[in-house]
Motif scaffolding. Structure first.
Motif, short mmCIF file in Angstrom:
data_model
loop_
_atom_site.label_atom_id
_atom_site.label_comp_id
_atom_site.label_asym_id
_atom_site.label_seq_id
_atom_site.Cartn_x
_atom_site.Cartn_y
_atom_site.Cartn_z
N PHE A 74 25.91 -29.56 18.92
CA PHE A 74 25.41 -28.22 19.26
C PHE A 74 23.99 -27.94 18.75
CE2 PHE A 74 24.80 -23.83 18.04
CZ PHE A 74 25.13 -23.13 19.18
N GLN A 75 23.75 -28.20 17.46
CA GLN A 75 22.46 -27.81 16.86
C GLN A 75 21.29 -28.53 17.52
OE1 GLN A 75 22.27 -25.37 14.54
NE2 GLN A 75 24.49 -25.20 14.25
N VAL A 76 21.49 -29.80 17.85
CA VAL A 76 20.42 -30.59 18.48
C VAL A 76 20.21 -30.11 19.92
CG1 VAL A 76 19.69 -32.92 19.14
CG2 VAL A 76 20.93 -32.56 16.99
N ALA A 77 21.30 -29.79 20.60
CA ALA A 77 21.20 -29.30 21.98
C ALA A 77 20.42 -27.99 22.02
CB ALA A 77 22.59 -29.14 22.59
N VAL A 78 20.73 -27.09 21.10
CA VAL A 78 20.04 -25.80 21.07
C VAL A 78 18.56 -26.01 20.72
CG1 VAL A 78 19.85 -23.62 19.82
CG2 VAL A 78 22.09 -24.43 20.59
N THR A 79 18.28 -26.91 19.79
CA THR A 79 16.89 -27.20 19.42
C THR A 79 16.09 -27.67 20.63
OG1 THR A 79 17.55 -27.70 17.15
CG2 THR A 79 15.44 -28.59 17.88
N ALA A 80 16.67 -28.57 21.42
CA ALA A 80 15.99 -29.04 22.65
C ALA A 80 15.79 -27.88 23.62
CB ALA A 80 16.80 -30.15 23.30
N GLY A 81 16.79 -27.01 23.71
CA GLY A 81 16.69 -25.85 24.60
C GLY A 81 15.55 -24.94 24.19
N LEU A 82 15.41 -24.69 22.89
CA LEU A 82 14.32 -23.84 22.39
C LEU A 82 12.97 -24.50 22.66
CD1 LEU A 82 15.66 -22.50 18.95
CD2 LEU A 82 15.59 -21.29 21.14
N ASP A 83 12.92 -25.83 22.57
CA ASP A 83 11.67 -26.54 22.84
C ASP A 83 11.24 -26.41 24.31
OD1 ASP A 83 11.35 -27.36 20.25
OD2 ASP A 83 12.11 -29.40 20.57
N HIS A 84 12.21 -26.32 25.20
CA HIS A 84 11.88 -26.30 26.64
C HIS A 84 11.78 -24.90 27.22
CE1 HIS A 84 12.71 -30.58 26.32
NE2 HIS A 84 12.07 -30.70 27.47
N ALA A 85 12.30 -23.90 26.51
CA ALA A 85 12.29 -22.53 27.02
C ALA A 85 10.84 -22.04 27.14
CB ALA A 85 13.09 -21.63 26.09
N GLN A 86 10.53 -21.35 28.24
CA GLN A 86 9.17 -20.87 28.49
C GLN A 86 9.02 -19.38 28.27
OE1 GLN A 86 6.66 -22.76 30.29
NE2 GLN A 86 7.79 -24.48 31.16
N GLY A 87 10.14 -18.68 28.14
CA GLY A 87 10.13 -17.22 28.17
C GLY A 87 9.50 -16.55 26.96
N GLN A 88 9.20 -15.26 27.10
CA GLN A 88 8.70 -14.44 26.00
C GLN A 88 9.85 -14.06 25.05
OE1 GLN A 88 5.67 -13.69 24.77
NE2 GLN A 88 5.23 -15.30 26.26
N ALA A 89 11.07 -14.19 25.57
CA ALA A 89 12.26 -14.04 24.73
C ALA A 89 13.27 -15.08 25.20
CB ALA A 89 12.85 -12.64 24.85
N VAL A 90 14.08 -15.56 24.25
CA VAL A 90 15.11 -16.54 24.58
C VAL A 90 16.46 -15.93 24.24
CG1 VAL A 90 16.08 -18.80 23.98
CG2 VAL A 90 13.59 -18.51 24.13
N VAL A 91 17.39 -15.99 25.19
CA VAL A 91 18.77 -15.60 24.89
C VAL A 91 19.57 -16.88 24.72
CG1 VAL A 91 20.86 -14.44 25.69
CG2 VAL A 91 18.61 -13.44 26.18
N LEU A 92 20.08 -17.05 23.52
CA LEU A 92 20.88 -18.22 23.19
C LEU A 92 22.34 -17.87 23.45
CD1 LEU A 92 20.02 -20.85 21.92
CD2 LEU A 92 20.63 -19.90 19.70
N THR A 93 23.00 -18.64 24.31
CA THR A 93 24.38 -18.31 24.65
C THR A 93 25.21 -19.57 24.81
OG1 THR A 93 25.77 -17.14 26.25
CG2 THR A 93 23.83 -18.20 27.13
N ASP A 94 26.51 -19.47 24.55
CA ASP A 94 27.39 -20.60 24.87
C ASP A 94 27.51 -20.70 26.38
OD1 ASP A 94 27.73 -21.09 22.23
OD2 ASP A 94 29.84 -20.53 22.12
N ALA A 95 27.81 -21.90 26.87
CA ALA A 95 27.94 -22.08 28.32
C ALA A 95 29.32 -21.68 28.82
CB ALA A 95 27.66 -23.54 28.68
N ASP A 96 30.30 -21.56 27.91
CA ASP A 96 31.69 -21.40 28.35
C ASP A 96 32.10 -19.95 28.61
OD1 ASP A 96 31.86 -20.40 25.81
OD2 ASP A 96 33.10 -22.03 25.01
N LEU A 97 31.11 -19.05 28.66
CA LEU A 97 31.33 -17.64 28.97
C LEU A 97 32.08 -16.88 27.88
CD1 LEU A 97 31.96 -17.92 32.82
CD2 LEU A 97 30.01 -16.83 31.70
N GLN A 98 32.21 -17.49 26.69
CA GLN A 98 32.75 -16.72 25.57
C GLN A 98 31.74 -15.68 25.11
OE1 GLN A 98 34.27 -19.89 22.89
NE2 GLN A 98 36.23 -18.85 23.12
N ASP A 99 30.45 -15.90 25.41
CA ASP A 99 29.42 -14.88 25.19
C ASP A 99 29.15 -14.26 26.56
OD1 ASP A 99 29.27 -16.02 22.63
OD2 ASP A 99 27.59 -17.31 23.20
#
Ligand code: UDP
Ligand code: MG
Length: 196
Positions: A74-99
């Motif tokens: 999880f931690q590495v996946a989220v880190t890569a996601g933050l590296d690739h996100a272009q937005g002025q804000a990032v919403v970090l969410t699980d993919a399984d719709l628990q969020d």
């Protein structure tokens, strides 16, 4: 053109839910009038998740994907996601719709009010076993006691993070990363909202 909001979700064996995730994220985000992207990080899934992410990207270019060579966690996946996100804000969410994506607009509202981090506080955790509820509660209270970082109680990784906080976190050289501790550690204006 960079989107205003990046939704970042780590994905490990989520083939059953990815279409539904895209459908609900698109419905909710289009309603806000913000430009957005959905960054899906496939963490070495063994099911069809990676193919489905590619299909979603074909159908809707606002979806982008990253594919890992194996499962890194999880931690590495989220880190890569933050590296690739272009937005002025990032919403970090699980993919399984628990969020629930339906909470995103309230986070974005708080962001527009001037908060840099808006984390989700679970008001209830329906459908989880007594054991999970108890160990989760215990986890947050132990963490709270053993660290000087003010990690909010009953709060997972579900949160909105402003660009300047994302950049601060990306500059941290930590290799064994614990985002739930790193985000409160960097400071800025942080607040929480409750959700079911
Ligand atoms: N996940 C991941 N890599 C892993 C395990 C999980 O990217 O090795 C993803 C998973 O697909 C989900 C999120 O991380 O989007 C949270 O995982 P999970 O739902 O298993 O955790 P829990 O619901 O217990 O917090
Ligand atoms: Mg889950």
């Amino acid at each position: 053109m960079k989107p205003a909001i990046s939704i970042v979700a780590p994905v490990y064996n989520e083939e059953e839910v990815l279409h539904e995730l895209h459908r609900r994220v698109a419905a909710v985000m289009d309603e806000t009038g913000e430009t957005w992207e959905l960054v899906l990080v496939d963490d070495g899934s063994r099911d069809r998740s990676a193919e489905i992410i590619a299909e979603l990207h074909e159908a809707d270019p606002r979806v982008t994907g990253i594919s890992f060579s194996r499962n890194f966690g999880f931690q590495v996946a989220v880190t890569a996601g933050l590296d690739h996100a272009q937005g002025q804000a990032v919403v970090l969410t699980d993919a399984d719709l628990q969020d629930p994506p339906e909470v995103f607009p309230r986070m974005i509202e708080k962001w527009h009010e001037g908060f840099d981090v808006v984390y989700g506080i679970r008001a209830s955790r329906e459908g989880e076993t007594w054991f999970k509820l108890m160990t989760a509660k215990l986890f947050y209270r132990i963490i709270y006691r053993i660290t000087s970082v003010n990690i909010p109680l009953d709060t997972g990784d579900f949160r909105l993070i402003d660009r300047r906080v994302v950049d601060a976190i990306r500059r941290m050289p930590e290799r064994n990363r614990f985002l739930r501790g790193m985000v409160p550690w960097v400071g800025y204006r942080q607040t929480g909202i409750e959700y079911e």
